[in-house]
Design a protein around this motif. Structure first.
Motif, PDB file in Angstrom:
ATOM      1  N   TYR A  49      27.319  67.592 -24.433  1.00 15.54           N
ATOM      2  CA  TYR A  49      28.727  67.250 -24.588  1.00 15.54           C
ATOM      3  C   TYR A  49      29.607  68.444 -24.951  1.00 15.54           C
ATOM      4  O   TYR A  49      30.833  68.357 -24.863  1.00 15.54           O
ATOM      5  N   THR A  50      28.997  69.511 -25.393  1.00 17.31           N
ATOM      6  CA  THR A  50      29.784  70.679 -25.748  1.00 17.31           C
ATOM      7  C   THR A  50      29.006  71.943 -25.410  1.00 17.31           C
ATOM      8  O   THR A  50      27.843  71.889 -25.038  1.00 17.31           O
ATOM      9  N   SER A  51      29.664  73.087 -25.521  1.00 17.52           N
ATOM     10  CA  SER A  51      29.073  74.363 -25.112  1.00 17.52           C
ATOM     11  C   SER A  51      29.101  75.343 -26.270  1.00 17.52           C
ATOM     12  O   SER A  51      29.834  75.156 -27.257  1.00 17.52           O
ATOM     13  N   PRO A  52      28.330  76.429 -26.185  1.00 18.44           N
ATOM     14  CA  PRO A  52      28.396  77.462 -27.225  1.00 18.44           C
ATOM     15  C   PRO A  52      29.812  78.004 -27.415  1.00 18.44           C
ATOM     16  O   PRO A  52      30.221  78.303 -28.542  1.00 18.44           O
ATOM     17  N   PHE A  53      30.569  78.092 -26.320  1.00 18.76           N
ATOM     18  CA  PHE A  53      31.941  78.586 -26.418  1.00 18.76           C
ATOM     19  C   PHE A  53      32.809  77.628 -27.241  1.00 18.76           C
ATOM     20  O   PHE A  53      33.558  78.058 -28.124  1.00 18.76           O
ATOM     21  N   LYS A  54      32.719  76.345 -26.972  1.00 18.59           N
ATOM     22  CA  LYS A  54      33.516  75.378 -27.726  1.00 18.59           C
ATOM     23  C   LYS A  54      33.113  75.363 -29.199  1.00 18.59           C
ATOM     24  O   LYS A  54      33.961  75.214 -30.091  1.00 18.59           O
ATOM     25  N   VAL A  55      31.823  75.508 -29.458  1.00 27.64           N
ATOM     26  CA  VAL A  55      31.356  75.573 -30.839  1.00 27.64           C
ATOM     27  C   VAL A  55      31.963  76.787 -31.531  1.00 27.64           C
ATOM     28  O   VAL A  55      32.415  76.714 -32.672  1.00 27.64           O
ATOM     29  N   PRO A 264      31.283  83.822 -27.006  1.00 20.14           N
ATOM     30  CA  PRO A 264      30.346  83.911 -25.890  1.00 20.14           C
ATOM     31  C   PRO A 264      31.133  83.947 -24.576  1.00 20.14           C
ATOM     32  O   PRO A 264      32.308  83.560 -24.534  1.00 20.14           O
ATOM     33  N   VAL A 265      30.493  84.402 -23.524  1.00 16.49           N
ATOM     34  CA  VAL A 265      31.131  84.397 -22.209  1.00 16.49           C
ATOM     35  C   VAL A 265      31.423  82.961 -21.799  1.00 16.49           C
ATOM     36  O   VAL A 265      30.571  82.081 -21.933  1.00 16.49           O
ATOM     37  N   MET A 266      32.624  82.736 -21.298  1.00 14.12           N
ATOM     38  CA  MET A 266      33.013  81.394 -20.872  1.00 14.12           C
ATOM     39  C   MET A 266      32.412  81.047 -19.515  1.00 14.12           C
ATOM     40  O   MET A 266      32.380  81.877 -18.612  1.00 14.12           O
ATOM     41  N   THR A 267      31.940  79.815 -19.395  1.00 18.21           N
ATOM     42  CA  THR A 267      31.551  79.290 -18.099  1.00 18.21           C
ATOM     43  C   THR A 267      32.805  78.778 -17.402  1.00 18.21           C
ATOM     44  O   THR A 267      33.888  78.740 -17.987  1.00 18.21           O
ATOM     45  N   TRP A 273      38.400  73.855 -19.476  1.00 13.79           N
ATOM     46  CA  TRP A 273      38.732  73.180 -20.732  1.00 13.79           C
ATOM     47  C   TRP A 273      39.810  73.943 -21.493  1.00 13.79           C
ATOM     48  O   TRP A 273      40.791  73.352 -21.965  1.00 13.79           O
ATOM     49  N   LEU A 274      39.654  75.258 -21.612  1.00 13.20           N
ATOM     50  CA  LEU A 274      40.634  76.058 -22.341  1.00 13.20           C
ATOM     51  C   LEU A 274      41.989  76.026 -21.656  1.00 13.20           C
ATOM     52  O   LEU A 274      43.033  75.900 -22.318  1.00 13.20           O
ATOM     53  N   GLU A 277      43.615  72.766 -22.484  1.00  7.38           N
ATOM     54  CA  GLU A 277      44.120  72.746 -23.853  1.00  7.38           C
ATOM     55  C   GLU A 277      45.415  73.539 -23.977  1.00  7.38           C
ATOM     56  O   GLU A 277      46.379  73.095 -24.599  1.00  7.38           O
ATOM     57  N   LEU A 278      45.449  74.714 -23.380  1.00  3.44           N
ATOM     58  CA  LEU A 278      46.647  75.557 -23.469  1.00  3.44           C
ATOM     59  C   LEU A 278      47.812  74.937 -22.732  1.00  3.44           C
ATOM     60  O   LEU A 278      48.955  75.027 -23.173  1.00  3.44           O
ATOM     61  N   GLU A 279      47.537  74.292 -21.597  1.00  6.41           N
ATOM     62  CA  GLU A 279      48.599  73.611 -20.860  1.00  6.41           C
ATOM     63  C   GLU A 279      49.126  72.435 -21.663  1.00  6.41           C
ATOM     64  O   GLU A 279      50.325  72.162 -21.682  1.00  6.41           O
TER      65      GLU A 279
END
Length: 283
Positions: A49-55, A264-267, A273-274, A277-279
């Motif tokens: 449900y989530t990624s290292p980047f979101k964490v 971490p590098v974003m997938t 997702w980012l 969120e920014l939009e």
């Protein structure tokens, strides 16, 4: 709450990474979060449900993930009842930690890893005691059916019918996903969550108390009665040497990304997702 405007000047995006502004890193480092069981599973790539980047975004306080209020309330009300059920069935007294009193962390001596086990075995003197091989408890609540969710203010919310019941997407689907050939299988993600806390306690044995909930339990969780539900008790053994490589990986990840303030590098999924969120906050 999602990313907010006041955070936008605290980072930049470069080479598929988010990099914290040096001033933000210096001033806010003491607020950064530790690696808990749920975050640990995501960091090593086991959380679907989530990624290292979101964490990372959450740990450095650029983003706060909001739990659906219905799910949050249901868990808070029902989990203690599941704990009591398991305690009675196994004749084990579990130590219950009060999150607010310990600032949501029983492992304060550890600078990298933290969190709260759902239950820790106690001896006759009411002290936490793993010396006799008594297990740590991890509680999971799962719906029997899969439900419908919708995105509202860029957050997933449970869809309910006119009676306040969750709208069912597929009957029995969620419960069936736990079983293979009629045998319950605990996902690796959850095993690693429990495994981290066992490692931090230098213990080996744990158990899962898994309660399967009906739609009405999400409307009136206070009416939940353990004896009227399917609650599976599953043993879990995690040897210290089995956990060691994952602990070392997560420790290095913390040094590289939390201490250095570089994500971490974003997938592509992370990018999408980012961007979303920014939009959203730009509206």
């Amino acid at each position: 709450m999602p990313i907010n405007f006041q955070n936008l000047h605290n980072f930049k995006i470069e080479d598929n990474r988010v990099i914290l502004h040096p001033t933000y890193l210096k001033n806010e480092r003491w607020r950064f979060k530790k690696i808990t069981g749920t975050r640990f599973a995501a960091i090593i790539g086991l959380n679907k449900y989530t990624s290292p980047f979101k964490v990372w975004m959450s740990m450095v306080n650029l983003f706060k993930d909001v739990i659906d209020p219905t799910l949050a309330k249901t868990g808070n009300v029902i989990e203690p009842k599941v704990r009591d059920y398991v305690s009675q069935k196994l004749n084990i007294q579990f130590k219950i930690h009060e999150p607010k009193l310990i600032n949501w962390d029983v492992f304060k001596e550890n600078k990298i890893f933290g969190g709260i086990p759902d239950g820790e075995p106690m001896n006759k003197l009411k002290n936490i005691d793993y010396s006799t091989g008594m297990p740590m408890l991890e509680i999971k609540t799962s719906s029997v059916d899969s439900f419908v969710y919708k995105r509202e203010r860029n957050e997933l919310k449970m869809v309910k019918d006119h009676e306040g019941l969750p709208v069912i997407k597929e009957k029995n689907a969620k419960k069936n996903s736990w079983f293979t050939n009629n045998k319950i299988t605990v996902p690796d993600e959850y095993c690693m969550q429990l495994g981290l806390y066992l490692y931090l306690r230098n213990a080996t044995y744990g158990i899962f108390g898994i309660a399967f909930l009906n739609p009405e339990d999400y409307v009136n969780p206070e009416h939940f009665k353990a004896d009227n539900h399917d609650i599976q008790i599953v043993k879990c053994e995690m040897q210290r040497e089995q956990m060691q490589p994952y602990i070392e990986y997560a420790t290095q990840w913390y040094h590289n990304h939390i201490e250095q303030g570089i994500s971490p590098v974003m997938t592509q999924t992370d990018h999408d997702w980012l961007k979303s969120e920014l939009e959203f906050i730009g509206k």
